[in-house]
Design an enzyme around this catalytic site. Structure first.
Site, PDB file in Angstrom:
ATOM      1  N   HIS A  16      11.964  -9.642   3.206  1.00 25.98           N
ATOM      2  CA  HIS A  16      10.471  -9.627   3.247  1.00 25.98           C
ATOM      3  C   HIS A  16       9.969 -10.640   2.202  1.00 25.98           C
ATOM      4  O   HIS A  16       9.677 -10.362   1.070  1.00 25.98           O
ATOM      5  CB  HIS A  16       9.780  -8.479   3.213  1.00 25.98           C
ATOM      6  N   GLU A 203       1.103   0.279   6.409  1.00 28.21           N
ATOM      7  CA  GLU A 203       1.054   0.063   5.006  1.00 28.21           C
ATOM      8  C   GLU A 203      -0.635   0.407   4.877  1.00 28.21           C
ATOM      9  O   GLU A 203      -0.817   1.418   4.245  1.00 28.21           O
ATOM     10  CB  GLU A 203       1.180  -1.296   4.521  1.00 28.21           C
ATOM     11  N   ASP A 281       7.957  -9.775  -1.043  1.00 29.27           N
ATOM     12  CA  ASP A 281       6.650 -10.122  -0.210  1.00 29.27           C
ATOM     13  C   ASP A 281       5.897 -11.271  -0.777  1.00 29.27           C
ATOM     14  O   ASP A 281       6.261 -12.449   0.167  1.00 29.27           O
ATOM     15  CB  ASP A 281       5.454  -8.955  -0.688  1.00 29.27           C
TER      16      ASP A 281
END
Length: 351
Positions: A16, A203, A281
């Site tokens: 990710h 999320e 991220d």
């Protein structure tokens, strides 16, 4: 209690990581100065920025900073540099495999269209992989704030490159925008091409968002998915189906999903048997790279090295890495865990 082994040397996969968000802060400053691009203070003196995603205003500010950062990529060499440095940083953090996520439509105007930009990224990935030894692949992601027909165009693009460096198809941006079900057609195209399906969900909107990604988009992995922890039945479903969650603890806290790192419910996921792959991220905006996710979770939840090793195993098993890369990485994780921990010999010495 002896000191833990170095998480930077723990072999792992990174599943990710967003394209522009992988940029080094120093590179952002250098490229902006080169072309006299004015950066907001939050990307200069006040970096990393104070962020929040509690409402659309907070997310807009986050997205605006991302867009400003993307604007410094002006040349093909800039793109190659970003990819090479992302690979170097992952290798430094123990990375053995990286799946970097990109929305080509965000760069198409400057780089000759979505196909030309995808060709450039794939060539840069192949070059960086050769130079660093890191296995690499690309996930093409659609933007859920754009029309679902645009997502279908990107899904067809991803399908065209399936087996040639593109391994997956995703859906990113604010999950509170648009209807997830409207993107089912795009994901059906990617699914027929044999691509990994990895939309963001679970999320900002909670467990219902994660369930919709499973039902409507047939997700193989979930970008984030962390709030599935709030629904035991959903957790059981995810664990049984073998759907991995790409958990990004530092960004969860930075965006206000959780108040602090001790509140990130990683132990709940692990205890439920869910496959977890820790990811960074957007290091450019959150200030923490891959090894940092392992280090913060170790400290926040007092994780032992055996648990960290299992997290690393789950990351490589959830990847689309070739079987030889998976086997070699798993063996090296075992070797990392078998090596004496710092201070272990001294602790066994007689007084």
């Amino acid at each position: 209690m002896t000191a833990g082994r170095d998480v930077h040397t723990l072999p792992k996969a990174h599943l990710h990581l967003h394209f522009t968000g992988s940029m080094r802060h120093g590179t952002l400053l250098e490229l902006a100065a080169r072309d006299r691009i004015a950066l907001p203070d939050s990307l200069v003196e006040d970096w990393p920025p104070q962020l929040s995603a509690h409402d659309e205003k907070g997310w807009f500010r986050f997205q605006r900073l991302y867009d400003v950062a993307r604007s410094v990529l002006r040349t093909e060499d800039d793109v190659r540099r970003l990819v090479r440095e992302a690979a170097e940083d992952d290798v430094r953090d123990g990375g053995r495999w990286l799946e970097i996520q990109v929305d080509p439509s965000g760069y198409a105007a400057r780089f000759g269209g979505i196909s030309a930009f995808t060709d450039l990224v794939l060539d840069a990935v192949a070059e960086a992989s050769r130079e660093t030894g890191l296995g690499m692949a690309v996930v093409i992601a659609a933007n859920r704030t754009r029309h679902p027909l645009d997502a279908r165009t990107l899904a067809r693009l991803a399908a065209q490159y399936a087996g040639r460096g593109v391994v997956g198809f995703g859906l990113s941006n604010d999950e509170r925008r648009g209807r997830t079900e409207d993107f089912a057609g795009a994901f059906a195209i990617a699914e027929r091409a044999g691509l990994l399906l990895t939309p963001h969900g679970g999320e900002l909107l909670g467990p219902t968002s994660a369930a919709t990604c499973l039902d409507a988009l047939h997700a193989d992995r979930l970008g984030h998915g962390i709030r599935a922890s709030e629904d035991p039945a959903l957790l059981e479903r995810i664990a049984t189906a073998g759907v991995a969650l790409e958990v990004c603890p530092v960004s969860n806290v930075a965006l206000g999903v959780y108040s602090d790192l001790t509140s990130v419910p990683l132990p709940v996921l692990v205890e439920a048997g869910v496959q977890v792959a820790l990811g960074a991220d957007d290091p450019l905006l959150f200030g923490s790279r891959l090894a940092g996710q392992y280090a913060t979770m170790r400290a926040a939840h007092e994780l032992d090295d055996a648990t960290l090793a299992e997290l690393a195993r789950m990351s490589i098993r959830a990847s689309r890495a070739p079987s030889d890369v998976v086997a070699r990485t798993l063996a090296d994780i075992d070797s990392w865990l078998a090596a004496p921990a710092p201070g272990a010999d001294a602790g066994r010495m007689a007084p």
